[in-house]
Design a protein around this motif. Structure first.
Motif, mmCIF file in Angstrom:
data_model
loop_
_atom_site.group_PDB
_atom_site.id
_atom_site.type_symbol
_atom_site.label_atom_id
_atom_site.label_comp_id
_atom_site.label_asym_id
_atom_site.label_seq_id
_atom_site.Cartn_x
_atom_site.Cartn_y
_atom_site.Cartn_z
ATOM 1 N N LEU A 19 0.782 -1.233 0.035
ATOM 2 C CA LEU A 19 0.038 0.003 -0.139
ATOM 3 C C LEU A 19 0.932 1.268 0.144
ATOM 4 C CD1 LEU A 19 -2.863 1.004 -0.085
ATOM 5 C CD2 LEU A 19 -2.784 0.980 2.665
ATOM 6 N N LYS A 20 1.847 1.336 0.921
ATOM 7 C CA LYS A 20 2.576 2.660 1.110
ATOM 8 C C LYS A 20 3.605 2.495 -0.095
ATOM 9 C CE LYS A 20 1.635 3.852 5.611
ATOM 10 N NZ LYS A 20 2.329 4.506 7.203
ATOM 11 N N SER A 21 4.340 1.545 -0.260
ATOM 12 C CA SER A 21 5.337 1.591 -1.315
ATOM 13 C C SER A 21 4.938 1.734 -2.734
ATOM 14 C CB SER A 21 6.064 0.310 -1.181
ATOM 15 O OG SER A 21 5.382 -0.690 -1.392
ATOM 16 N N ARG A 25 3.080 6.117 -2.608
ATOM 17 C CA ARG A 25 4.590 6.467 -2.366
ATOM 18 C C ARG A 25 5.191 7.861 -2.518
ATOM 19 N NH1 ARG A 25 5.786 3.111 -7.381
ATOM 20 N NH2 ARG A 25 4.218 3.611 -8.920
ATOM 21 N N LYS A 26 4.286 8.876 -2.915
ATOM 22 C CA LYS A 26 4.859 10.194 -3.095
ATOM 23 C C LYS A 26 4.841 11.092 -1.639
ATOM 24 C CE LYS A 26 3.592 10.838 -7.866
ATOM 25 N NZ LYS A 26 2.714 11.578 -8.519
ATOM 26 N N SER A 27 3.524 10.777 -0.933
ATOM 27 C CA SER A 27 3.320 11.611 0.360
ATOM 28 C C SER A 27 3.506 10.686 1.531
ATOM 29 C CB SER A 27 2.216 12.506 0.350
ATOM 30 O OG SER A 27 0.959 11.333 0.417
ATOM 31 N N ASN A 52 -7.116 8.201 -1.270
ATOM 32 C CA ASN A 52 -6.186 8.763 -1.946
ATOM 33 C C ASN A 52 -5.305 7.723 -2.702
ATOM 34 O OD1 ASN A 52 -4.859 8.663 0.489
ATOM 35 N ND2 ASN A 52 -3.179 9.808 -0.291
ATOM 36 N N VAL A 53 -4.884 7.942 -4.066
ATOM 37 C CA VAL A 53 -4.128 6.944 -4.848
ATOM 38 C C VAL A 53 -3.194 7.778 -5.380
ATOM 39 C CG1 VAL A 53 -3.816 5.248 -6.467
ATOM 40 C CG2 VAL A 53 -5.976 5.335 -4.795
ATOM 41 N N GLU A 54 -1.716 7.530 -5.169
ATOM 42 C CA GLU A 54 -0.684 8.272 -5.926
ATOM 43 C C GLU A 54 0.052 7.510 -6.707
ATOM 44 O OE1 GLU A 54 1.313 9.390 -2.240
ATOM 45 O OE2 GLU A 54 -0.130 10.910 -1.577
ATOM 46 N N VAL A 55 -0.206 7.492 -7.920
ATOM 47 C CA VAL A 55 0.501 6.693 -8.873
ATOM 48 C C VAL A 55 1.435 7.591 -9.886
ATOM 49 C CG1 VAL A 55 -1.545 5.207 -9.253
ATOM 50 C CG2 VAL A 55 -1.665 7.307 -10.671
ATOM 51 N N SER A 56 2.388 6.800 -10.195
ATOM 52 C CA SER A 56 3.354 7.530 -11.196
ATOM 53 C C SER A 56 2.984 7.840 -12.501
ATOM 54 C CB SER A 56 4.943 6.822 -11.135
ATOM 55 O OG SER A 56 5.319 6.714 -9.675
ATOM 56 N N PRO A 58 1.585 10.858 -15.376
ATOM 57 C CA PRO A 58 1.435 12.318 -15.804
ATOM 58 C C PRO A 58 0.073 12.916 -15.028
ATOM 59 C CG PRO A 58 2.032 11.149 -17.707
ATOM 60 C CD PRO A 58 1.557 10.209 -16.750
ATOM 61 N N THR A 59 -0.861 12.285 -15.079
ATOM 62 C CA THR A 59 -2.081 12.482 -14.356
ATOM 63 C C THR A 59 -1.742 12.975 -12.767
ATOM 64 O OG1 THR A 59 -2.986 10.539 -13.931
ATOM 65 C CG2 THR A 59 -3.569 11.847 -15.989
ATOM 66 N N GLY A 60 -0.816 12.310 -11.956
ATOM 67 C CA GLY A 60 -0.623 12.507 -10.569
ATOM 68 C C GLY A 60 -1.561 11.635 -9.686
ATOM 69 N N SER A 61 -2.184 12.337 -8.795
ATOM 70 C CA SER A 61 -2.661 11.546 -7.634
ATOM 71 C C SER A 61 -4.440 11.363 -8.027
ATOM 72 C CB SER A 61 -2.210 11.809 -6.414
ATOM 73 O OG SER A 61 -2.625 13.241 -6.242
ATOM 74 N N LEU A 62 -5.053 10.868 -7.347
ATOM 75 C CA LEU A 62 -6.551 10.823 -7.306
ATOM 76 C C LEU A 62 -6.854 11.034 -5.825
ATOM 77 C CD1 LEU A 62 -9.211 10.440 -8.488
ATOM 78 C CD2 LEU A 62 -8.996 7.994 -7.964
ATOM 79 N N CYS A 63 -7.473 12.043 -5.415
ATOM 80 C CA CYS A 63 -7.865 12.164 -4.069
ATOM 81 C C CYS A 63 -8.943 11.388 -3.596
ATOM 82 C CB CYS A 63 -8.203 13.942 -3.798
ATOM 83 S SG CYS A 63 -9.829 14.273 -4.638
ATOM 84 N N ALA A 64 -9.178 11.298 -2.372
ATOM 85 C CA ALA A 64 -9.884 10.573 -1.732
ATOM 86 C C ALA A 64 -11.630 10.649 -1.971
ATOM 87 C CB ALA A 64 -9.621 10.403 -0.353
#
Length: 86
Positions: A19-21, A25-27, A52-56, A58-64
């Motif tokens: 989950l965290k890795s 992984r960003k915040s 929230n989901v932080e993917v690598s 270009p769109t960045g993350s998706l807030c909760a």
């Protein structure tokens, strides 16, 4: 519901997972959200969970909050804005 969601999340994070890795992984800061939906033809409201989901990408993350709204709409595409409860 939020307390149950938090407890479940904390139990998951304390065990072996990615989950965290991978997803945070960003915040490294999870944000949880719960959305209550009550349609006029239903007696009981439904609760949906999101995080929230932080993917690598270009769109960045998706807030909760966006995540939980998307989850609710995917489960019931006929939802209307008036069905969301605050």
């Amino acid at each position: 519901e939020m307390k149950l969601f938090k407890q479940s999340f904390e139990e998951t994070v304390s065990g072996p997972n990615v989950l965290k890795s991978v997803w945070l992984r960003k915040s490294n800061k999870p944000v949880l959200s719960v959305l209550m939906v009550k349609r006029p033809d239903e007696e009981q409201p439904r609760l949906y969970r999101g995080m929230n989901v932080e993917v690598s990408l270009p769109t960045g993350s998706l807030c909760a909050e966006r995540n939980v709204i998307g989850t609710a709409l995917a489960a019931d595409p006929g939802l209307r804005r008036e069905d969301f409860r605050m």
